[in-house]
Design a protein around this motif. Structure first.
Motif, PDB file in Angstrom:
ATOM      1  N   THR A 297       0.802  -1.285  -0.033  1.00 36.38           N
ATOM      2  CA  THR A 297      -0.095   0.061  -0.166  1.00 36.38           C
ATOM      3  C   THR A 297       0.689   1.243   0.128  1.00 36.38           C
ATOM      4  OG1 THR A 297      -0.171  -0.441   2.381  1.00 36.38           O
ATOM      5  CG2 THR A 297      -2.183  -1.025   1.031  1.00 36.38           C
ATOM      6  N   ASN A 298       2.044   1.372   0.763  1.00 38.20           N
ATOM      7  CA  ASN A 298       3.004   2.091   0.539  1.00 38.20           C
ATOM      8  C   ASN A 298       3.280   2.624  -0.853  1.00 38.20           C
ATOM      9  OD1 ASN A 298       2.885   2.915   3.368  1.00 38.20           O
ATOM     10  ND2 ASN A 298       4.950   1.909   3.615  1.00 38.20           N
ATOM     11  N   ARG A 300       1.585   1.698  -3.628  1.00 38.89           N
ATOM     12  CA  ARG A 300       0.451   1.979  -4.121  1.00 38.89           C
ATOM     13  C   ARG A 300       0.281   3.563  -4.184  1.00 38.89           C
ATOM     14  NH1 ARG A 300      -3.228   0.972  -8.421  1.00 38.89           N
ATOM     15  NH2 ARG A 300      -5.084   2.273  -7.947  1.00 38.89           N
ATOM     16  N   MET A 301       0.519   4.135  -2.777  1.00 36.16           N
ATOM     17  CA  MET A 301       0.438   5.754  -2.501  1.00 36.16           C
ATOM     18  C   MET A 301       1.465   6.296  -3.273  1.00 36.16           C
ATOM     19  SD  MET A 301      -2.285   5.897  -0.396  1.00 36.16           S
ATOM     20  CE  MET A 301      -3.180   4.395  -0.308  1.00 36.16           C
ATOM     21  N   ASP A 304       0.829   4.874  -7.672  1.00 33.20           N
ATOM     22  CA  ASP A 304      -0.442   4.826  -8.096  1.00 33.20           C
ATOM     23  C   ASP A 304      -0.318   3.770  -9.522  1.00 33.20           C
ATOM     24  OD1 ASP A 304      -3.130   5.186  -8.253  1.00 33.20           O
ATOM     25  OD2 ASP A 304      -3.037   6.795  -9.539  1.00 33.20           O
ATOM     26  N   ALA A 328      -4.732  -5.132   3.093  1.00 30.22           N
ATOM     27  CA  ALA A 328      -4.302  -3.841   2.537  1.00 30.22           C
ATOM     28  C   ALA A 328      -5.461  -2.804   2.668  1.00 30.22           C
ATOM     29  CB  ALA A 328      -3.883  -4.369   1.019  1.00 30.22           C
ATOM     30  N   SER A 329      -6.674  -3.348   2.769  1.00 27.99           N
ATOM     31  CA  SER A 329      -7.648  -2.290   2.550  1.00 27.99           C
ATOM     32  C   SER A 329      -7.821  -1.684   3.893  1.00 27.99           C
ATOM     33  CB  SER A 329      -8.977  -2.945   2.417  1.00 27.99           C
ATOM     34  OG  SER A 329      -9.420  -3.575   3.639  1.00 27.99           O
ATOM     35  N   TYR A 331      -4.874  -0.127   5.066  1.00 33.01           N
ATOM     36  CA  TYR A 331      -3.756   0.671   5.085  1.00 33.01           C
ATOM     37  C   TYR A 331      -4.008   1.552   3.637  1.00 33.01           C
ATOM     38  CZ  TYR A 331      -1.293  -2.097   8.226  1.00 33.01           C
ATOM     39  OH  TYR A 331      -1.029  -3.018   9.468  1.00 33.01           O
ATOM     40  N   ASP A 332      -5.106   1.463   2.888  1.00 30.95           N
ATOM     41  CA  ASP A 332      -5.228   2.017   1.666  1.00 30.95           C
ATOM     42  C   ASP A 332      -6.841   2.665   1.740  1.00 30.95           C
ATOM     43  OD1 ASP A 332      -5.840   3.093  -0.620  1.00 30.95           O
ATOM     44  OD2 ASP A 332      -5.244   1.532  -2.016  1.00 30.95           O
ATOM     45  N   LYS A 333      -7.169   3.860   2.061  1.00 29.63           N
ATOM     46  CA  LYS A 333      -8.461   4.283   2.206  1.00 29.63           C
ATOM     47  C   LYS A 333      -8.929   5.160   1.179  1.00 29.63           C
ATOM     48  CE  LYS A 333      -9.110   2.441   6.401  1.00 29.63           C
ATOM     49  NZ  LYS A 333      -9.762   1.170   6.227  1.00 29.63           N
ATOM     50  N   ILE A 338      -9.318  -3.387  -3.399  1.00 31.02           N
ATOM     51  CA  ILE A 338      -7.824  -3.477  -3.647  1.00 31.02           C
ATOM     52  C   ILE A 338      -7.558  -4.296  -4.976  1.00 31.02           C
ATOM     53  CG2 ILE A 338      -5.637  -4.093  -2.343  1.00 31.02           C
ATOM     54  CD1 ILE A 338      -7.165  -1.879  -1.068  1.00 31.02           C
TER      55      ILE A 338
END
Ligand SMILES: [Zn+2]
Length: 371
Positions: A297-298, A300-301, A304, A328-329, A331-333, A338
């Motif tokens: 998730t880091n 992805r942030m 992208d 992961a969900s 950590y990713d809002k 996901i």
């Protein structure tokens, strides 16, 4: 003027070739539309490539009525690329045809050292394999997967922790392997196993004995300032955490290397224990996926992009992807689903650094087949 016309033609042929290599078969109409070429230009170039034996007429396309248009495809056998994978215990070899199918594979157990006879032996093994397969005259290039940081501009291995090397010239490989050649970091090579028509932009995470990664954009590796793009294994996940082999504390490598799951290198056994519900294995795996969820998730942030999880652990991951996505969900809002996390798609047997290196060589040298 003439030279320009020649360049345009060559360029169009290269575009047609690389489109078909990615997409498989397309009709002449589809080729023209995809590349924004007029029908006469498309026809002239396709016909010339067919005459050269690089393209061939394939199966008929689906049609709702009237005459069926024939699909044009790359003639796989027109050219080949080879891959060599150098690891601590063996050297692997693979050959792929122009469509990226692996045709020959073998591995030779011997230890790599930075000594002339070792390079010569690698060259001799390759030569023997090419001779046996009668591939020599159609070989377009060789890719070498090496565990280290490679500077292709300066043509040298900048550093390899595992082999204790620093600043080694690639001349030693060139002398032993007299073909167009590229040497790349092992994780970078493996990332090419995932390159396909519908996926040409992605982050690749390699969960191998050393954790690494690569970023592929428009089908090409991002290099960065020091050829270290995608060294995700040394991103800190836990401040003050476990000691990493690089000397830092809390690196992703210390939490996501297969050693965390099984010290004796048997992942088969670990996943068997996990499936039987053995408590210690269940706990270790839960912690492993938690850290993997944070890392992915880091990334992805920051980027992208789609994320493909490969390496040894990646080949076992498919049945656990839903658990990983759920973690992961947390950590990713930003994402509703996901849906950007994927386990590597190739099966364990097919998935080798040598195949990755051969596919990279195909990307780099493939279009040299166009005269
Ligand atoms: Zn580290």
């Amino acid at each position: 003027m003439l030279e320009n016309a020649g360049n345009v033609k060559e360029n169009n042929q290269e575009r047609i070739f690389s489109l078909l290599r990615r997409k498989g078969g397309l009709t002449k109409q589809e080729i023209g539309t995809s590349l924004g070429l007029s029908m006469p230009t498309t026809l002239a170039n396709v016909n010339e490539l067919i005459e050269q034996g690089i393209l061939e007429g394939g199966e008929a396309a689906e049609s709702t009525g009237g005459r069926r248009a024939r699909k044009i495809q790359v003639n796989g056998k027109a050219g080949f690329s080879a891959g060599i994978d150098i690891t601590t215990s063996q050297v692997g070899f693979a050959v792929t045809n122009l469509t990226g199918e692996a045709t020959v594979k073998r591995s030779v157990p011997f230890k790599f050292r930075d000594e002339p006879e070792v390079y010569e032996r690698i060259g001799a093994e390759l030569e023997q394999m090419l001779k046996r397969g009668r591939l020599k005259s159609r070989l377009l290039g060789v890719g070498i997967s090496f565990p280290g940081i490679i500077d292709m501009q300066a043509e040298r291995i900048v550093r390899s922790h595992i082999f204790g090397l620093e600043y080694v010239s690639l001349d030693r490989f060139h002398r032993a392997i007299p073909y167009p050649m590229i040497v790349e970091n092992d994780a970078n090579c493996l990332s090419f196993v995932e390159l396909r028509a519908e996926r040409s932009d992605y982050v690749y995470i390699s969960l191998n004995r050393t954790v690494g990664g690569a970023i592929v954009q428009k089908g090409q590796l991002m290099t960065g300032d020091g050829f270290r793009t995608g060294e995700v294994g040394h991103m800190v996940l836990v401040p003050g955490g476990r000691t990493c082999y690089c000397g830092k504390k809390g690196c992703a490598d210390a939490y996501l290397s297969p050693n965390v799951l099984s010290k004796d290198a048997s992942l088969d056994r670990f996943f068997a224990r996990l499936q039987q519900g053995e408590e210690q294995a269940v706990q270790v795996w839960d912690g492993y996926l938690e850290h993997l969820a944070i890392l992915t998730t880091n990334l992805r942030m920051a980027l992208d992009m789609e994320i493909v999880i490969g390496g040894e652990v990646g080949t076992y991951l498919k049945p656990y992807m839903n658990v990983l996505r759920k973690k992961a969900s947390e950590y990713d809002k930003f994402a509703r689903d996901i849906d950007y996390l994927h386990a590597v798609s190739v099966n364990r047997r097919e998935y080798t650094g040598a195949l990755g290196a051969a596919l990279l060589a195909l990307e780099v040298f493939g279009s040299s087949i166009i005269k």
